[in-house]
Design an enzyme around this catalytic site. Sequence first.
Site, short mmCIF file in Angstrom:
data_model
loop_
_atom_site.label_atom_id
_atom_site.label_comp_id
_atom_site.label_asym_id
_atom_site.label_seq_id
_atom_site.Cartn_x
_atom_site.Cartn_y
_atom_site.Cartn_z
N HIS A 60 2.77 14.43 0.05
CA HIS A 60 3.26 14.20 1.41
C HIS A 60 4.74 14.62 1.52
O HIS A 60 5.13 15.30 2.47
CB HIS A 60 3.15 12.71 1.77
CG HIS A 60 1.76 12.23 2.02
ND1 HIS A 60 0.94 12.75 3.00
CD2 HIS A 60 1.03 11.24 1.43
CE1 HIS A 60 -0.22 12.13 3.01
NE2 HIS A 60 -0.20 11.20 2.06
N TYR A 110 -9.07 11.37 5.16
CA TYR A 110 -9.33 11.43 3.72
C TYR A 110 -10.66 12.13 3.46
O TYR A 110 -10.82 12.86 2.49
CB TYR A 110 -9.34 10.02 3.13
CG TYR A 110 -8.02 9.31 3.31
CD1 TYR A 110 -7.87 8.32 4.29
CD2 TYR A 110 -6.91 9.64 2.56
CE1 TYR A 110 -6.65 7.69 4.48
CE2 TYR A 110 -5.68 9.02 2.75
CZ TYR A 110 -5.55 8.04 3.71
OH TYR A 110 -4.34 7.42 3.91
N GLU A 165 -3.16 14.84 3.60
CA GLU A 165 -3.72 14.03 2.50
C GLU A 165 -4.16 14.89 1.33
O GLU A 165 -4.38 14.38 0.23
CB GLU A 165 -4.89 13.20 3.02
CG GLU A 165 -4.54 12.21 4.11
CD GLU A 165 -3.38 11.29 3.75
OE1 GLU A 165 -2.66 10.86 4.65
OE2 GLU A 165 -3.21 11.00 2.54
N HIS A 176 -6.42 0.26 5.73
CA HIS A 176 -6.31 1.17 6.86
C HIS A 176 -6.89 0.59 8.14
O HIS A 176 -6.45 0.94 9.24
CB HIS A 176 -6.98 2.49 6.52
CG HIS A 176 -6.36 3.17 5.35
ND1 HIS A 176 -6.46 2.64 4.07
CD2 HIS A 176 -5.62 4.28 5.23
CE1 HIS A 176 -5.80 3.41 3.24
NE2 HIS A 176 -5.28 4.41 3.89
N HIS A 231 -0.28 12.18 -5.23
CA HIS A 231 -0.76 12.16 -3.84
C HIS A 231 0.42 11.95 -2.88
O HIS A 231 0.62 12.72 -1.94
CB HIS A 231 -1.79 11.05 -3.64
CG HIS A 231 -2.22 10.89 -2.22
ND1 HIS A 231 -3.31 11.54 -1.70
CD2 HIS A 231 -1.67 10.19 -1.20
CE1 HIS A 231 -3.42 11.24 -0.41
NE2 HIS A 231 -2.43 10.42 -0.09
N GLU A 232 1.24 10.95 -3.19
CA GLU A 232 2.37 10.64 -2.29
C GLU A 232 3.44 11.73 -2.35
O GLU A 232 4.01 12.11 -1.33
CB GLU A 232 2.99 9.29 -2.67
CG GLU A 232 2.07 8.10 -2.48
CD GLU A 232 1.49 8.01 -1.08
OE1 GLU A 232 0.33 7.56 -0.96
OE2 GLU A 232 2.17 8.40 -0.12
N HIS A 237 0.85 -1.20 0.00
CA HIS A 237 0.00 0.00 0.00
C HIS A 237 0.89 1.25 0.00
O HIS A 237 1.79 1.37 0.83
CB HIS A 237 -0.92 0.01 1.22
CG HIS A 237 -1.98 1.03 1.10
ND1 HIS A 237 -3.17 0.81 0.42
CD2 HIS A 237 -2.02 2.31 1.51
CE1 HIS A 237 -3.89 1.91 0.45
NE2 HIS A 237 -3.21 2.83 1.10
N ALA A 238 0.63 2.18 -0.93
CA ALA A 238 1.50 3.35 -1.12
C ALA A 238 1.65 4.13 0.17
O ALA A 238 0.69 4.31 0.92
CB ALA A 238 0.91 4.24 -2.20
C1 SLC Z 1 -2.55 6.63 -1.18
C2 SLC Z 1 -2.78 6.45 0.06
C3 SLC Z 1 -1.68 6.45 1.06
SE1 SLC Z 1 -1.78 7.89 2.34
C4 SLC Z 1 -4.16 6.13 0.57
O1 SLC Z 1 -4.26 5.29 1.44
N1 SLC Z 1 -5.25 6.77 0.11
C5 SLC Z 1 -5.30 7.86 -0.88
C6 SLC Z 1 -6.76 7.96 -1.27
C7 SLC Z 1 -7.55 7.37 -0.15
C8 SLC Z 1 -6.60 6.36 0.55
C9 SLC Z 1 -6.91 4.93 0.10
O2 SLC Z 1 -6.20 4.43 -0.76
O3 SLC Z 1 -7.88 4.36 0.64
ZN ZN Z 2 -1.81 9.99 1.75
#
Ligand code: SLC
Ligand code: ZN
Length: 597
Positions: free
Chosen positions: A354, A490, A378, A480, A350-351, A320-321
């Site tokens: 950060h 988010y 975010e 998460h 997005h990354e 997961h990024a």
């Molecule tokens: C890209 C990330 C790492 Se902070 C992320 O978890 N995001 C970005 C969008 C919403 C959430 C998800 O993937 O659920």
């Molecule tokens: Zn993020």
Amino acid sequence: ERAAEEAAGRDYMRTLDEVKSKSKNRLVLASWDYESNITAYNEEKLLQLSLEIAEEEKESWKETMSYLWHEFEDQDLKRMFQKYSQLGTSALPEDLNQRLIQAVNNMQATYAKATICDYKDRTKCDLHVEPDVTDIFAKSEDPEELKHAWLEWHKAAGAASKGNFTEYVLMENEAAKLNGYDTVAEWWLSEYEMTNEDQFATLWNQVKPLYEQIHAYVRGRLRAKYGEDVVSKKGPIPAHLLGNIWAQTWNNIEKFTRPYPEKPDVDVTAALIAQNYTPLKMFQAADEFFKSLNLSGVPDLFWDRSIIEKPNDGRDLVCHASAWDFFDGEDFRIKQCTTITSEFFTTTHHEMGHIQYYLQYKDQPVVYREGANAGFHEAVGDVIALSVATPKHLRVVGLLEDGPDDLESNINQQFKMGLEKIVFLPFAYLLDLFRYSVFRGITAPRDYNCHFWQLRESLQGVEPPAPRTENDFDPAAKYHVSANVEYMRYYVSYIIQFQFHRALCQLAGEYTPNDPSQLLSNCDIYRSQAAGKALGNMLQMGSSKPWPEAMEVLTGQRNMDASGVLEYFAPLHEWLKMENERTGEFIGWEPSTVQYC
Ligand SMILES: C=C(C[SeH])C(=O)N1CCC[C@H]1C(=O)O
Ligand SMILES: [Zn+2]
């Protein structure tokens, strides 16, 4: 007397910040090693270091609390002491802290290692969520294949973690109480300087009418494609048909639901592949955008130490990024299992957002090296991605050839963005409404899955593809939840990023309120020094001031509200209301007939 006490406090804070920088650096390095190579050895090393640092923090906390910092006149010094007075999970007795760390590590490892078998070739059982399950949901239009993948993934990554999750809730709640909160829910809400979730409910009431319109329209188009036996006229939408394993964004079904299919498609994935984009080139493009705003480029160390592709040495890792700050002012990394898709082009921005925040506040005291609140962190990359996603920008960087800029194309473009941004709001909102109810003891383990799906149905208007029981634990199928990462950040981000975008677009001369020739959804702040300066000023603050002050520095507003979202999507909202009226589509959804409680 007090002045001498404050002077002593100031000296103490300087030393403490130095000590904290070192211990955070050690902890982040050990976490990086574990998450980029999940082995028993790396897990043990992380556990031992975490426990050692927790004991150190308990000691320094006693000294911190020996100062009369509540009486200090220097508000900034008082804010630093206030932040250090929060011991976090280090407040737990060592044995409980160990149980907590192990419960979360077990969930993370389960999620990272979970695999499913292919629908057609049942002997091929090495499919991970990234990239394999993600690709199935991006490409397959076979409801049976999608149902198979959905059920298998939720079994492998969700149900398997129910025990560890229950243990984690107990320990995390214990830590919350030791930090002065009733439950983790109030601890998480305090991050936004809130004591309850009323403000989040207000935001939802503002955007719900818009969501109901896009939900109704998409249900109609899915029914046309899959038939009334698969997608009903008035019920919730089956979760496996929305192009994403969690049904959190629906951009992957844009290609067969967009309003004006005869208009040329803006297929960024195809363009990226056609132009031989590599993961490195995607990151360089994002870096270049920030530099165009006269903000910081990433240091050379970033390119040496980041992991931007899934290693092919067969190791287990957290794909997961994520973006990492090593708290030494020099070492900043991203770990991402990039594939060449428009989704990952967005995620890369997005990354990198950060990383830009880390770079902008790296000279703040360590205690302030955070977002003004977690939603701000975010939002940074997403704000840039709002400019990058415009056809105008994609043409400027040569990713897209010229095309029409008429009303229909604008509606198609807003619809595409709506499947990413409007659709996401109820998902993000409900994920932590669910966890708040768990932490508060309103939802007991025997009710976990039932209450989760009640929220999924009532807020998101989706239903599971098959009956669910309490042997399932679908929430943990979302990263998460398995990784103990708070999610309301988010929801906040997807609201405030449009307030930020509106302010930056006005500064860039790209947007004037009520001027239909300059749609907010067509604004591109690329190369705007004015926008870059304003954004940089806000980012440099880190968490040194309460978040309304940071919000005011950039937008002139001190509160978050959905006016930015509603302004951005106003044309689409009108179009959807007319179109749903024209087709007679039922707005909203009747109760699901799928058994899940
Ligand atoms: C890209 C990330 C790492 Se902070 C992320 O978890 N995001 C970005 C969008 C919403 C959430 C998800 O993937 O659920
Ligand atoms: Zn993020």
